[in-house]
Enzyme design. Structure first.
Site, PDB file in Angstrom:
ATOM      1  N   CYS A 127      39.897 -43.358  20.232  1.00  0.00           N
ATOM      2  CA  CYS A 127      39.979 -44.515  21.135  1.00  0.00           C
ATOM      3  C   CYS A 127      38.774 -45.432  20.983  1.00  0.00           C
ATOM      4  CB  CYS A 127      40.149 -44.074  22.582  1.00  0.00           C
ATOM      5  SG  CYS A 127      38.735 -43.176  23.216  1.00  0.00           S
TER       6      CYS A 127
ATOM      7  N   HIS B 159      29.458 -53.714  24.415  1.00  0.00           N
ATOM      8  CA  HIS B 159      30.518 -53.992  25.380  1.00  0.00           C
ATOM      9  C   HIS B 159      30.935 -55.454  25.396  1.00  0.00           C
ATOM     10  CE1 HIS B 159      29.740 -49.865  26.229  1.00  0.00           C
ATOM     11  NE2 HIS B 159      31.030 -49.877  26.480  1.00  0.00           N
TER      12      HIS B 159
HETATM   13  C1  PEP Z   1      33.500 -44.813  22.455  1.00  0.00           C
HETATM   14  O1  PEP Z   1      32.327 -44.481  22.657  1.00  0.00           O
HETATM   15  O2  PEP Z   1      34.015 -44.886  21.328  1.00  0.00           O
HETATM   16  C2  PEP Z   1      34.357 -45.163  23.598  1.00  0.00           C
HETATM   17  C3  PEP Z   1      35.645 -45.373  23.429  1.00  0.00           C
HETATM   18  O3  PEP Z   1      33.756 -45.304  24.819  1.00  0.00           O
HETATM   19  P1  PEP Z   1      32.883 -46.617  25.229  1.00  0.00           P
HETATM   20  O4  PEP Z   1      32.991 -47.607  24.122  1.00  0.00           O
HETATM   21  O5  PEP Z   1      33.456 -47.124  26.490  1.00  0.00           O
HETATM   22  O6  PEP Z   1      31.521 -46.025  25.380  1.00  0.00           O
END
Ligand code: PEP
Ligand code: MG
Length: 547
Positions: free
Chosen positions: A488, A190
């Site tokens: 995404c 993140h």
């Molecule tokens: C993913 O896991 O690719 C996603 C878009 O969700 P996050 O990165 O917020 O877990």
């Protein structure tokens, strides 16, 4: 200036762009030496401890007043109140009376409070992190060592840290930070996602960055992962000028996403707040493909009320000016803990109660969020799609979709982040309106590799054929059902991978604002048939970002 100079070190570039400036080190938690000198003047120690606690409180209050983010201000104010708590002062006095110097006495007093809060559990136990913050700041002050946390400096800097906690990232701004370098962290952590959403050049998984020193001038290249130290002021100025020119050129890019022969691929943004939503028009994206709502609440110890959520969502939806937005319900757990939703101490949090699974224990948080979204949708007349994270089965997809419809949200889908969901995508699509592939998690669960593990980045490579295979299965199921299947995860932001994803059959790509222009250009350069050929090559193991 050449970025291949001998003074360079390399990590993984995770957010494109270059920046140069002085290093500011993020201080580690201050450690108390094992031995201390005998206390000769207890009154002086008491005065020093109280002064340090008061300064900690004042500093947090000033930062709270200056914070543009209400959630961050609230946490800072609550933390300042702890530093001013008279019972804490009492405990410090008593430890000094027993012979401990100020820093040790503060540490001991806070430790006792810590144990008490943990015993009380629930909301009280959630305040432990704030207590630790007061302890670290006050002890650092008393020992005369660097302050922990995001540094306060008069001018912008390159932030060098071991890694960032989600709560640290809330206070990052591009006014303060020019670029980010972390010793640990992975390409889909993140920290990386936040850097991308801020448009901040970033390099992660760079153990060699531990040698960088406070104040030295460095240039960071967030595309190649190269950091050059020992540069001149002139080098720094020309790096930053060249970057400004590059950004200005990219800002001129416009138009819907399509291949050279006109096959449409919606280009969407990943956002975490209203500021992100405002970028949709700026980069001429077709909407938002992923609104990570949990980013609004990372600091919160209590669930937000429906009213508060309605106001926040209305702010975001208003900024969409009629373009589509896919809102994801809270994805709490694992590396994105929300104190009011996440279970402490799970042995394997990434495989535990996260995402939609939190609703098994506490469905009210989810139903409140759906209620708030439906109200915000009505008030703004925005085109809202809603989706759930971490869905494994068709039964879960049906449960969520029916619940969202019943709350007045007519378009409800689920994320494909678990191999089981990809393999059974056709079953999921019988019960849900669309799918969105989260390649960050899908990679970690397919390759059994923690997405935070920088040293295993080759396994998290989105070119891994097994991952691409699952994307292909999901996209084919979408085509057969006549429903949309987007990507995404961070893979969608790669201009080299984007044509492959389109060749596999995905209908939209959602990414940070800074990636849109490059992905748009990459798609415009190839036909759909070429995309399909590239996809076939990639499935055969033909290309990897790591060479
Ligand atoms: C993913 O896991 O690719 C996603 C878009 O969700 P996050 O990165 O917020 O877990
Ligand atoms: Mg995910």
């Amino acid at each position: 200036m050449s970025l291949a100079s001998p003074a360079s070190i390399t990590g993984i570039g995770v957010s494109p762009g270059r920046a140069a400036g002085p290093v500011a080190l993020m201080g580690p938690r201050p450690r108390l030496p094992a031995e201390y000198a005998e206390v000769r003047d207890p009154d002086a120690e008491v005065r020093a401890a109280i002064a340090a606690l008061t300064q900690t409180a004042e500093e947090l209050e000033v930062r709270a007043a200056a914070s543009a983010i209400p959630a961050a201000a609230e946490v800072l104010e609550a933390t300042a109140m702890i530093a001013r708590d008279p019972s804490l002062e009492e405990a410090v006095r008593s430890a000094i009376a027993k012979g401990e110097p100020a820093a040790w006495a503060v540490d001991r007093a806070i430790d006792a409070f810590r144990a008490m809060l943990l015993d009380l559990g629930g909301y009280m136990a959630e305040r432990v992190g704030d207590l630790d913050d007061v302890r670290d700041r006050t002890v650092a002050r008393l020992l005369g060592v660097p302050m922990p946390g995001i540094p306060e400096r008069d001018s912008p800097y390159i932030l060098v840290a071991d890694d960032l906690a989600p709560a640290d990232t809330v206070t990052l701004t591009t006014e303060r930070v020019l670029a980010l370098v972390t010793i640990r962290g992975g390409p889909t952590s993140h920290t990386a996602i936040l850097a991308r959403s801020l448009g901040l050049p970033a390099v992660v998984a760079c153990p060699a960055a531990a040698v960088l020193t406070e104040g030295e001038l460095v240039a960071v290249d967030g595309t190649t992962g190269v950091i050059v130290s020992g540069i001149s002021t002139q080098d720094a100025v020309s790096t930053n000028r060249a970057e400004q020119a590059r950004r200005a050129a990219r800002a001129a890019s416009r138009g819907p996403g399509r291949t050279a022969d006109g096959h449409p691929v919606a280009l969407l943004l990943n956002i975490g707040d209203a500021t992100g939503a405002a970028k949709v028009a700026a980069v001429d994206a077709e909407g938002v493909g992923l609104f990570r709502t949990e980013f609004l609440y990372l600091d919160r110890s209590e669930a937000p009320s429906v009213e508060e959520q309605v106001a926040l969502y209305e702010g975001v939806l208003d900024a969409m000016a009629g373009r589509k937005i896919v809102v994801r319900t809270l994805d709490a757990g694992a590396d994105k803990p929300l104190p009011f939703l996440t279970q402490e101490g799970e042995p394997n949090p990434a495989l535990g109660v996260r995402g939609l699974r939190t609703a098994r224990r506490d469905p009210n948080v989810l139903t409140d969020q759906l209620t708030a979204l439906a109200r915000a949708q009505q008030a703004t007349r925005a085109v809202v799609w809603v989706m759930a994270p971490m869905v494994a089965t068709a039964a879960e997809a049906k449960w969520f979709t029916d619940l969202a419809h019943a709350h007045g949200l007519p378009i409800a889908g689920v994320m494909v982040e678990i191999p089981a969901a990809a393999l059974r995508a056709a079953d999921l699509l019988e019960h849900t309106d669309f799918l969105s592939i989260g390649t960050n998690d899908l990679a970690q669960y397919t390759l059994a590799t923690d997405r935070m593990a920088g040293e295993l980045a080759d396994l998290l490579d989105p070119w891994q054929p097994a991952l691409l295979e699952l994307i292909g299965i999901t996209a084919r199921a979408g085509a057969a059902a006549g429903k949309s299947v987007g990507v995404c995860g961070e893979a969608a932001a790669s201009p080299t991978l984007a044509p492959v994803l389109v060749g596999l059959g995905v209908t939209s790509l959602s990414m940070s604002a800074t990636a849109v222009a490059d992905v748009r250009d990459a798609l415009a350069a190839v036909s759909l048939a070429e995309c399909r050929e590239m996809a076939a090559n990639a499935l055969a193991g033909g290309r990897s970002i790591l060479g």
